[in-house]
Design an enzyme around this catalytic site. Structure first.
Site, mmCIF file in Angstrom:
data_model
loop_
_atom_site.group_PDB
_atom_site.id
_atom_site.type_symbol
_atom_site.label_atom_id
_atom_site.label_comp_id
_atom_site.label_asym_id
_atom_site.label_seq_id
_atom_site.Cartn_x
_atom_site.Cartn_y
_atom_site.Cartn_z
ATOM 1 C CD GLU A 245 -1.829 2.118 1.732
ATOM 2 O OE1 GLU A 245 -1.258 3.296 0.791
ATOM 3 O OE2 GLU A 245 -2.090 2.510 2.842
ATOM 4 C CB CYS A 279 -2.069 6.950 2.238
ATOM 5 S SG CYS A 279 -3.087 5.733 2.951
#
Length: 502
Positions: A245, A279
């Site tokens: 990720e 994020c």
């Protein structure tokens, strides 16, 4: 996720954790060298023999005990997150709440997701029973981030544990104490379990590199795309699968029929919460020209009263990683050089570890503020003529993690045109709080998914079983005893099964 790991000084054996707001030392932790990493993995391998053979009900009980322990120690944990990460205590508690939701979902849904499934064998193999088992991989290495130090790594840790794996976790060097606290809580909640079900190793990049090369069965990493690529290359030596990720440059589309105040409120929060160190936070906004002035004015109005700090009145905290401040400054300056206008804040918004909200309007799409992950409390807002242009610009990125759409009538329709792993309609980040929804992206945003059933399956391997229940005379297909008459029959049957479709 825009993170750059620190490196240890040669010969250094301890890691010092500091408060990002004050620089005060919180604690020191021993650095795990290669030998210590291999020892931790070996211990996890031994523990896997016990943990992996438990029933789903047993693992559920142990995981829910862990969650209860975290609740009992929530004040202490939130104080530690505030001190070591910098975020407000309220935000720390919200992060804990989401973490608990995911532990609960993983514990309660593992059996449903992973239990053996019977599938159709097909007409020609009708004398067989066909089954798919999902087996735990074994030992999972998790390398976590600092921006959401319990929520994000938990998307791998809780789901891997629920699936029957053991976990060796290296928290970020900026949140080492938090990572150790969470692992210790698991052990305290379950003293009867063998040591090694869930353990931490502390250190800098070298410790993470040693974990990737150790005898693990998968590595789950959250961090920058650059580091993710290095991990993937290192994992290739042993063909260790990876779950990556790696951050995003999330876009928001505000259509002409959007609720302007609601959209502005969501964008203001999504762009600056956690000091923009998210994020899947809001970094780019594309707003229809017909409502642009109202929307920008509303965002500015909201953020004018939003300020960073470390006291209880602060909206968000300091930048956790000092090196990120220079990146934010560079992006602001580059945006202004490339024709953008700062309607709120600017380079002067940066003061020590704190950055005031910055709103940049109509920045050139080629600028760093639009192309690269900023990871600070800034947002770019660009005027578009219609939804088609907004979708085109939103999709023109090397990242594809999250996104959001604001439209009273066409939200779902627009969402389906966006190239992203997840989209919220008339909200931001809604998908991150729904445990059943998978989270992750493609391209520079990474590989694989956490959360939900797909996130659970990431930590298992399918095992296919075909059981011949009885024999059919004259139909020994997988044998040299197969007869010519059997083949003649097959040549008549196959066209009937597969040859009539036009």
């Amino acid at each position: 996720m825009s993170t750059t790991e620190s490196t240890a000084i040669a010969g250094e054996t301890t890691l010092t954790s500091v408060n990002p707001a004050t620089g005060d030392v919180i604690a020191t932790h021993p650095i795990a060298d290669e030998q210590a990493v291999h020892a931790a993995v070996a211990k996890a391998r031994t523990a896997a023999a016990t943990w992996g053979t438990l029933t789903y009900a047993d693992r559920k009980r142990y995981l829910l005990r862990w969650a209860s322990r975290l609740v009992a120690k929530s004040d202490e944990l939130c104080d530690l997150i505030h001190a070591e990460n910098g975020k407000t205590r309220d935000d720390a508690f919200l992060e804990l709440m989401l973490t608990l939701e995911h532990i609960s979902w993983a514990a309660k849904n593992a059996e449903k997701v992973l239990k053996t499934k019977k599938v159709s064998p097909g007409a020609l193999m009708s004398n067989f029973g066909a089954y798919i088992e999902q087996r735990p991989l074994g030992v999972i290495g998790v390398i976590g981030p600092w921006n959401y130090p319990i929520y994000t790594p938990n998307g791998s840790i809780a789901y891997a544990l629920a699936a029957g794996n053991t976990v060796v976790y290296k928290p970020s060097e900026y949140s080492t104490g938090i990572g150790n606290f969470v692992a210790k809580a698991f052990a305290e909640a379950n003293p009867e379990l063998p040591d090694g079900v869930f353990t931490t190793i502390n250190g800098y990049g070298a410790t993470g590199a040693a974990l990737v090369k150790a005898d693990i069965d998968k590595v789950a990493f959250t961090g920058s795309a650059a580091t993710g690529k290095k991990i993937m290359a290192a994992a290739a030596d042993r063909l260790t699968p990876v779950l990556l990720e790696c951050g995003g440059k999330d876009a928001v589309i505000v259509a002409a029929d959007a609720d302007i105040k609601a959209a502005a409120d969501a964008v203001a929060y999504g762009a600056t919460m956690n000091s923009g160190q998210t994020c899947a936070g809001v970094e780019r906004v594309y707003v229809d020209a017909s409502i642009k002035d109202q929307f920008v004015a509303e965002v500015k109005k909201i953020l004018t009263s939003v300020h960073p700090g470390s006291d209880d009145k602060a909206s968000y905290g300091p930048m956790t990683m000092p090196s990120q401040i220079d990146i934010v400054r560079r992006h602001i300056e580059d945006a202004l050089k490339n024709g953008g206008t700062a309607v709120l804040g600017g380079p002067d918004s940066i003061s020590g570890p704190y950055i005031e909200p910055v709103v940049l309007v109509d920045v050139d799409e080629s600028s760093a503020a639009v192309r690269e992950e900023t990871f600070g409390p800034t947002v770019t807002i660009r005027t578009v003529k219609d939804v088609d242009e907004a979708v085109e610009l939103a999709n023109n990125s090397t990242y594809s993690l999250g996104s959001a759409v604001f439209s009273r009538k066409h939200g779902l329709e627009i969402a389906r045109r966006i190239k992203a792993g997840a989209t919220s309609v008339n909200s931001v980040l809604g998908f991150a709080a729904i445990s059943a929804l998978p989270f992750g992206g493609g391209r520079d945003s990474g590989i694989g998914r956490i959360h939900g059933a797909p996130g659970m399956l990431e930590f298992t391997a399918p095992h296919s079983i075909a059981v011949q229940r009885f024999t059919i005379p004259g139909m020994a297909l997988l044998s040299y005893a197969r007869t010519e008459s059997t083949m003649k029959l097959l040549r008549r049957v196959v066209p009937l099964l597969h040859g009539r479709h036009k």
